[in-house]
Design a protein around this motif. Structure first.
Motif, mmCIF file in Angstrom:
data_model
loop_
_atom_site.group_PDB
_atom_site.id
_atom_site.type_symbol
_atom_site.label_atom_id
_atom_site.label_comp_id
_atom_site.label_asym_id
_atom_site.label_seq_id
_atom_site.Cartn_x
_atom_site.Cartn_y
_atom_site.Cartn_z
ATOM 1 N N ASP A 32 11.415 7.146 -16.341
ATOM 2 C CA ASP A 32 9.960 6.946 -16.277
ATOM 3 C C ASP A 32 9.537 5.703 -17.062
ATOM 4 O OD1 ASP A 32 9.523 9.142 -14.677
ATOM 5 O OD2 ASP A 32 9.153 10.512 -16.342
ATOM 6 N N ILE A 33 10.107 5.532 -18.261
ATOM 7 C CA ILE A 33 9.788 4.345 -19.057
ATOM 8 C C ILE A 33 10.221 3.077 -18.330
ATOM 9 C CG2 ILE A 33 10.334 3.095 -21.181
ATOM 10 C CD1 ILE A 33 10.531 5.784 -22.596
ATOM 11 N N ALA A 34 11.432 3.094 -17.805
ATOM 12 C CA ALA A 34 11.954 1.921 -17.103
ATOM 13 C C ALA A 34 11.093 1.594 -15.884
ATOM 14 C CB ALA A 34 13.401 2.165 -16.684
ATOM 15 N N PHE A 35 10.678 2.619 -15.136
ATOM 16 C CA PHE A 35 9.840 2.382 -13.953
ATOM 17 C C PHE A 35 8.502 1.776 -14.347
ATOM 18 C CE2 PHE A 35 7.055 3.430 -10.422
ATOM 19 C CZ PHE A 35 7.840 3.143 -9.320
ATOM 20 N N GLY A 36 7.930 2.264 -15.451
ATOM 21 C CA GLY A 36 6.666 1.703 -15.929
ATOM 22 C C GLY A 36 6.797 0.235 -16.281
ATOM 23 N N HIS A 50 13.540 0.870 -6.360
ATOM 24 C CA HIS A 50 14.227 1.847 -5.512
ATOM 25 C C HIS A 50 15.380 2.518 -6.246
ATOM 26 C CE1 HIS A 50 11.884 0.990 -1.945
ATOM 27 N NE2 HIS A 50 12.018 -0.298 -2.192
ATOM 28 N N ALA A 51 16.065 1.782 -7.113
ATOM 29 C CA ALA A 51 17.168 2.379 -7.870
ATOM 30 C C ALA A 51 16.655 3.451 -8.823
ATOM 31 C CB ALA A 51 17.917 1.297 -8.648
ATOM 32 N N LEU A 52 15.595 3.146 -9.553
ATOM 33 C CA LEU A 52 15.044 4.110 -10.506
ATOM 34 C C LEU A 52 14.464 5.329 -9.796
ATOM 35 C CD1 LEU A 52 13.356 1.607 -12.981
ATOM 36 C CD2 LEU A 52 15.325 3.074 -13.471
ATOM 37 N N GLY A 53 13.855 5.114 -8.621
ATOM 38 C CA GLY A 53 13.352 6.253 -7.853
ATOM 39 C C GLY A 53 14.466 7.179 -7.415
ATOM 40 N N SER A 76 18.656 9.901 -0.672
ATOM 41 C CA SER A 76 18.132 10.006 -2.036
ATOM 42 C C SER A 76 17.032 11.051 -2.137
ATOM 43 C CB SER A 76 17.585 8.648 -2.509
ATOM 44 O OG SER A 76 18.597 7.662 -2.502
ATOM 45 N N LEU A 77 16.291 11.252 -1.049
ATOM 46 C CA LEU A 77 15.181 12.199 -1.079
ATOM 47 C C LEU A 77 15.610 13.593 -0.645
ATOM 48 C CD1 LEU A 77 11.998 12.428 -1.438
ATOM 49 C CD2 LEU A 77 11.923 12.261 1.055
ATOM 50 N N ASP A 128 -5.930 0.133 1.098
ATOM 51 C CA ASP A 128 -6.238 0.540 -0.274
ATOM 52 C C ASP A 128 -5.912 2.010 -0.510
ATOM 53 O OD1 ASP A 128 -7.115 -1.957 -1.088
ATOM 54 O OD2 ASP A 128 -9.155 -1.597 -0.380
ATOM 55 N N ILE A 129 -6.224 2.867 0.452
ATOM 56 C CA ILE A 129 -5.927 4.297 0.316
ATOM 57 C C ILE A 129 -4.417 4.508 0.285
ATOM 58 C CG2 ILE A 129 -6.117 6.549 1.423
ATOM 59 C CD1 ILE A 129 -8.829 5.702 2.491
ATOM 60 N N ARG A 130 -3.705 3.824 1.167
ATOM 61 C CA ARG A 130 -2.241 3.949 1.204
ATOM 62 C C ARG A 130 -1.623 3.526 -0.126
ATOM 63 N NH1 ARG A 130 1.585 0.234 1.970
ATOM 64 N NH2 ARG A 130 0.029 -1.312 2.578
ATOM 65 N N ILE A 131 -2.071 2.400 -0.659
ATOM 66 C CA ILE A 131 -1.529 1.895 -1.920
ATOM 67 C C ILE A 131 -1.864 2.836 -3.073
ATOM 68 C CG2 ILE A 131 -1.667 0.004 -3.588
ATOM 69 C CD1 ILE A 131 -2.173 -1.858 -1.159
ATOM 70 N N THR A 132 -3.084 3.398 -3.067
ATOM 71 C CA THR A 132 -3.494 4.338 -4.112
ATOM 72 C C THR A 132 -2.619 5.585 -4.103
ATOM 73 O OG1 THR A 132 -5.790 3.564 -3.981
ATOM 74 C CG2 THR A 132 -5.408 5.707 -5.009
ATOM 75 N N VAL A 133 -2.347 6.113 -2.908
ATOM 76 C CA VAL A 133 -1.494 7.296 -2.792
ATOM 77 C C VAL A 133 -0.092 7.003 -3.324
ATOM 78 C CG1 VAL A 133 -0.370 8.856 -1.150
ATOM 79 C CG2 VAL A 133 -2.787 8.300 -0.886
ATOM 80 N N ILE A 134 0.451 5.834 -2.971
ATOM 81 C CA ILE A 134 1.791 5.464 -3.442
ATOM 82 C C ILE A 134 1.817 5.333 -4.958
ATOM 83 C CG2 ILE A 134 3.516 3.622 -3.420
ATOM 84 C CD1 ILE A 134 2.736 3.099 -0.499
ATOM 85 N N LEU A 135 0.783 4.716 -5.528
ATOM 86 C CA LEU A 135 0.719 4.575 -6.986
ATOM 87 C C LEU A 135 0.605 5.939 -7.663
ATOM 88 C CD1 LEU A 135 -1.521 1.469 -7.783
ATOM 89 C CD2 LEU A 135 0.944 1.695 -8.014
ATOM 90 N N LEU A 136 -0.176 6.835 -7.076
ATOM 91 C CA LEU A 136 -0.362 8.153 -7.677
ATOM 92 C C LEU A 136 0.954 8.911 -7.743
ATOM 93 C CD1 LEU A 136 -3.778 9.386 -6.208
ATOM 94 C CD2 LEU A 136 -3.257 8.847 -8.583
ATOM 95 N N TYR A 137 1.706 8.947 -6.640
ATOM 96 C CA TYR A 137 2.949 9.719 -6.699
ATOM 97 C C TYR A 137 4.071 8.972 -7.416
ATOM 98 C CZ TYR A 137 5.188 7.498 -2.501
ATOM 99 O OH TYR A 137 5.776 6.645 -1.586
ATOM 100 N N SER A 138 3.896 7.670 -7.628
ATOM 101 C CA SER A 138 4.903 6.919 -8.373
ATOM 102 C C SER A 138 4.670 6.974 -9.879
ATOM 103 C CB SER A 138 4.909 5.448 -7.915
ATOM 104 O OG SER A 138 5.236 5.336 -6.555
ATOM 105 N N LEU A 139 3.402 6.930 -10.301
ATOM 106 C CA LEU A 139 3.086 6.770 -11.722
ATOM 107 C C LEU A 139 2.547 8.043 -12.383
ATOM 108 C CD1 LEU A 139 1.366 3.269 -11.518
ATOM 109 C CD2 LEU A 139 3.706 3.769 -12.225
ATOM 110 N N LEU A 140 1.822 8.872 -11.630
ATOM 111 C CA LEU A 140 1.228 10.062 -12.241
ATOM 112 C C LEU A 140 2.272 10.997 -12.854
ATOM 113 C CD1 LEU A 140 -1.344 11.643 -12.851
ATOM 114 C CD2 LEU A 140 -1.107 12.759 -10.612
ATOM 115 N N PRO A 141 3.373 11.325 -12.139
ATOM 116 C CA PRO A 141 4.379 12.191 -12.779
ATOM 117 C C PRO A 141 4.940 11.602 -14.062
ATOM 118 C CG PRO A 141 4.763 12.056 -10.419
ATOM 119 C CD PRO A 141 3.721 11.032 -10.731
ATOM 120 N N ALA A 142 5.162 10.292 -14.084
ATOM 121 C CA ALA A 142 5.707 9.651 -15.286
ATOM 122 C C ALA A 142 4.755 9.765 -16.466
ATOM 123 C CB ALA A 142 6.012 8.180 -15.000
ATOM 124 N N ALA A 143 3.451 9.725 -16.198
ATOM 125 C CA ALA A 143 2.461 9.829 -17.263
ATOM 126 C C ALA A 143 2.228 11.269 -17.703
ATOM 127 C CB ALA A 143 1.139 9.211 -16.805
#
Length: 327
Positions: A75-79, A110-113, A211-212, A277-292
């Protein structure tokens, strides 16, 4: 607001331009960059606290908490990989990312994910063994075994993602060099190639699905087995206590996989978001929210960590109360 379009008439693009949110008005650049900065600080300090706290408390030197540390490290590395550039884009209007920097960011994104997904897999295995075959737990999962498995996940994934990036590098890039995303990812970059390569697309898609879906399928099966084992317990108190031991892992796993599965399923079914904008927001939410959010889950949902923190807070409060007041 119309997206900026920058074109080159050369066959090799030297720089990419990180557009971020295409429809974001300039008066919102400040608040958005401040929000992203707060998210970055929450990820770094929250997960950093978990790393330091587990290292400091010898009673937490167990496989479960070692897995938490690897998850916090990803999570730190991804941030660090994703957020500084997009913060600079909205703070100082620094949109330029060199060709090499963009591909490097894509590689680590992609590696960190993928590593994060595999760490969730070993987390599910940890709970499965602890609940379904507890007598074998001290033998099957030791600190040494967990360390070796997690390090192998890091090494193999970094090598595997190197193959995907090398394939993408073979494509010629020309014309548009604007990335309508907050960071460089494979889909955004490959779309800018002058020609398409079905082999690269198939390999990248195969790696992404592996990976998924491979970790997810095992995680789902393991938690079903855990639930069945818990329901067989005669004591309701025992069922509750057993389920609470895997609650943090279930919440963390759900935060990571449910939004991703929704996006992949939507893409497979041909669903398109109303705007970028909605697509990018959704991607950011599932990428960053869990880490936070993960550090809060560790602290408030993990019994050992919560009890140690409460004891530390109580001892600090008593120490303050007993200290003499000087006038």
């Amino acid at each position: 607001m119309t997206a900026i379009m920058i074109y080159t008439n050369i066959t090799t693009v030297k720089d990419f331009y990180i557009l971020g949110f295409p429809g974001l008005l300039p008066q919102y650049y400040g608040p958005v960059s401040a929000l992203l900065l707060l998210t970055f600080l929450a990820i770094v300090f929250g997960n950093g606290f978990i790393l330091v706290f587990v290292a400091w408390q010898r009673c937490l030197h167990k496989p479960t908490y070692l897995i938490f540390c690897h998850l916090a490290l990803t999570d730190i590395a991804f941030g660090f990989v994703t957020l500084p550039k997009i913060i600079a884009r909205y703070w100082w209007n620094d949109m330029v990312a060199s060709f090499g920097a963009c591909f490097t960011q894509m590689y680590f994104v992609h590696a960190l994910g993928a590593i994060h997904s595999l760490i969730l897999l070993i987390m599910a295995i940890d709970r499965f063994i602890a609940i379904c075959i507890p007598l074998r737990y001290p033998v099957l999962l030791t600190n040494k075994i967990v360390s070796i498995v997690c390090v192998m996940f890091w090494i193999v994934t970094f090598f595997r993602m190197g193959v995907v990036v090398c394939h993408a590098l073979t494509l010629p890039y020309c014309n548009s060099n604007v990335i309508a995303q907050c960071y460089c990812d494979r889909i955004s970059i490959v779309r800018l190639a002058c020609r398409k390569d079905k082999y690269i697309e198939d390999v990248a898609f195969g790696f992404a699905m592996f990976s998924l879906l491979f970790p997810l399928s095992f995680i789902v099966c393991s938690y079903f087995a855990i639930i069945i084992s818990v329901l067989k317990l005669s004591s309701s108190e025992g069922r509750y206590r057993t389920l609470t031991t895997c609650t943090p892992q279930i919440v963390i796993t759900s935060l990571y996989y449910i939004p991703r599965c929704f996006v992949y399923l939507a893409y497979f079914l041909g669903f398109k978001f109303p705007n970028a904008d909605i697509r990018i927001t959704v991607i950011l939410l599932y990428s960053l929210l869990p880490a936070a959010v993960n550090p809060l889950i560790y602290c408030f949902k993990t019994k050992d960590i919560k009890e140690i923190l409460i004891k530390k807070l109580k001892s600090t409060k008593i120490g303050i109360q007993r200290s003499p007041t000087k006038y």
